[in-house]
Design an enzyme around this catalytic site. Structure first.
Site, PDB file in Angstrom:
ATOM      1  NE  ARG A   1     -12.542  10.372  -0.925  1.00 27.30           N
ATOM      2  CZ  ARG A   1     -13.286  10.616  -0.749  1.00 27.30           C
ATOM      3  NH1 ARG A   1     -14.182  10.933  -0.498  1.00 27.30           N
ATOM      4  NH2 ARG A   1     -13.000   8.830  -0.070  1.00 27.30           N
TER       5      ARG A   1
ATOM      6  CG  HIS B   1     -12.927   4.904  -9.646  1.00 26.93           C
ATOM      7  ND1 HIS B   1     -11.770   3.544  -9.722  1.00 26.93           N
ATOM      8  CD2 HIS B   1     -13.087   5.121 -11.183  1.00 26.93           C
ATOM      9  CE1 HIS B   1     -11.643   3.053 -11.453  1.00 26.93           C
ATOM     10  NE2 HIS B   1     -12.350   4.003 -11.990  1.00 26.93           N
TER      11      HIS B   1
ATOM     12  NE  ARG C   1      -9.009   2.063   2.545  1.00 21.97           N
ATOM     13  CZ  ARG C   1      -9.265   3.368   2.829  1.00 21.97           C
ATOM     14  NH1 ARG C   1     -10.906   3.064   2.517  1.00 21.97           N
ATOM     15  NH2 ARG C   1      -8.340   3.932   2.588  1.00 21.97           N
TER      16      ARG C   1
ATOM     17  CG  ASP D   1      -1.348   1.149   1.614  1.00 24.07           C
ATOM     18  OD1 ASP D   1      -2.217   1.433   0.447  1.00 24.07           O
ATOM     19  OD2 ASP D   1      -1.228   1.896   3.035  1.00 24.07           O
TER      20      ASP D   1
ATOM     21  CG  ASP E   1      -6.862  12.228   9.316  1.00 25.67           C
ATOM     22  OD1 ASP E   1      -6.744  11.493   8.766  1.00 25.67           O
ATOM     23  OD2 ASP E   1      -7.517  12.157  10.588  1.00 25.67           O
TER      24      ASP E   1
ATOM     25  CG  ASN F   1      -8.379   2.375  -2.636  1.00 25.64           C
ATOM     26  OD1 ASN F   1      -8.113   1.604  -3.017  1.00 25.64           O
ATOM     27  ND2 ASN F   1      -9.323   2.431  -0.996  1.00 25.64           N
ATOM     28  CD  GLN F   2      -3.163   7.519  -4.309  1.00 29.39           C
ATOM     29  OE1 GLN F   2      -3.869   9.256  -3.827  1.00 29.39           O
ATOM     30  NE2 GLN F   2      -2.713   7.100  -2.848  1.00 29.39           N
TER      31      GLN F   2
ATOM     32  NE  ARG G   1     -13.244   3.675  -2.117  1.00 30.87           N
ATOM     33  CZ  ARG G   1     -12.321   4.480  -1.438  1.00 30.87           C
ATOM     34  NH1 ARG G   1     -11.034   5.196  -1.737  1.00 30.87           N
ATOM     35  NH2 ARG G   1     -12.587   5.179   0.429  1.00 30.87           N
TER      36      ARG G   1
ATOM     37  CG  ASP H   1      -1.491   7.643   0.746  1.00 35.47           C
ATOM     38  OD1 ASP H   1      -0.302   8.043   0.164  1.00 35.47           O
ATOM     39  OD2 ASP H   1      -2.554   8.060  -0.011  1.00 35.47           O
TER      40      ASP H   1
HETATM   41 MG   LIG Z   1      -2.524   3.181   3.371  1.00 34.84          MG
HETATM   42 ZN   LIG Z   2     -11.735   1.920  -9.001  1.00 39.91          ZN
END
Ligand SMILES: [Mg+2]
Ligand SMILES: [Zn+2]
Length: 206
Positions: free
Chosen positions: A59, A93, A131, A9, A19, A53-54, A102, A11
């Site tokens: 967003r 996404h 996750r 992973d 956050d 995940n970005q 995701r 981050d």
């Molecule tokens: Mg992470």
């Molecule tokens: Zn995605």
């Protein structure tokens, strides 16, 4: 064919999480020892890829150019310590897009398996969030939790919450995970060398 692959992973695992999201290259800062740990993996023959995940993209918090700049910084800083990440697989996404990549969905991991043309069964995967591990076990990866980033909340706990995969192994940071993995593979190499020796001597005495 590549057999020694590790999936990380990003981050909270390699760099400090926020956050407010990591939105710029300037905000992307590695955690102490993380890049050197990746270099140690590389030197022991491991390929390293990132699955991240970005949702900040979806967003609208930053754009792909900003993400590329973060990764250019990561690659450059890694290069300076003799390390290398083969590729960064990311989900762009937002959660409400209900995509299949995701995490905890397994899409990124499936992309990695396809890219490398290999079954990911038993491939070590490390992340700071439940996750990450859920996505990992969906394709048969070996689940590892790092107790930095979001994982810091589990530090000092004797048991992880029940929703973690039963075979989850926890490590204080990326560097500790690498220590563990290199020790394990060294031990495995030693015992297989011993087994070869034993069978040779058994053969010669026969
Ligand atoms: Mg992470
Ligand atoms: Zn995605």
């Amino acid at each position: 064919m590549i057999t020694k692959l590790v999936i990380l992973d990003r981050d909270g695992t390699i760099n400090h999480d926020s956050d407010e999201y990591v939105k710029t290259a300037q905000e992307w800062t590695p955690m102490p020892g993380a890049l050197e740990a990746i270099a140690r993996l590389n030197h022991a023959g491991w390929h390293v890829v990132v699955a991240s995940n970005q949702s900040g993209l979806g967003r609208g918090l930053f754009d792909v150019a900003a993400l590329n700049a973060m990764h250019a910084k990561m690659h450059k800083m890694l290069g300076a310590v003799g390390g290398r990440v083969d590729a960064v697989f990311f989900c762009p996404h937002s959660p409400d897009e209900n995509c299949s990549c995701r995490k905890p969905a397994s899409g990124l991991f499936e992309q990695i398996g396809e890219r490398y043309g290999m079954d990911l069964k038993g491939v070590p995967a490390l992340g700071d969030h439940l996750r990450d591990l859920q996505a990992a076990i969906a394709v048969g990866c070996e689940p590892h939790l790092v107790m930095t980033g979001k994982g810091a909340q589990y530090k000092g706990q004797s048991n992880l919450p029940k929703d973690f995969p039963a075979n989850t192994q926890a490590h204080v940071d990326l560097s500790a995970f690498v220590d563990w993995l290199l020790l394990k593979t060294q031990a495995a190499a030693k015992s297989s060398a011993k087994a070869t020796q034993t069978s040779h001597s058994a053969g010669s005495s026969a």
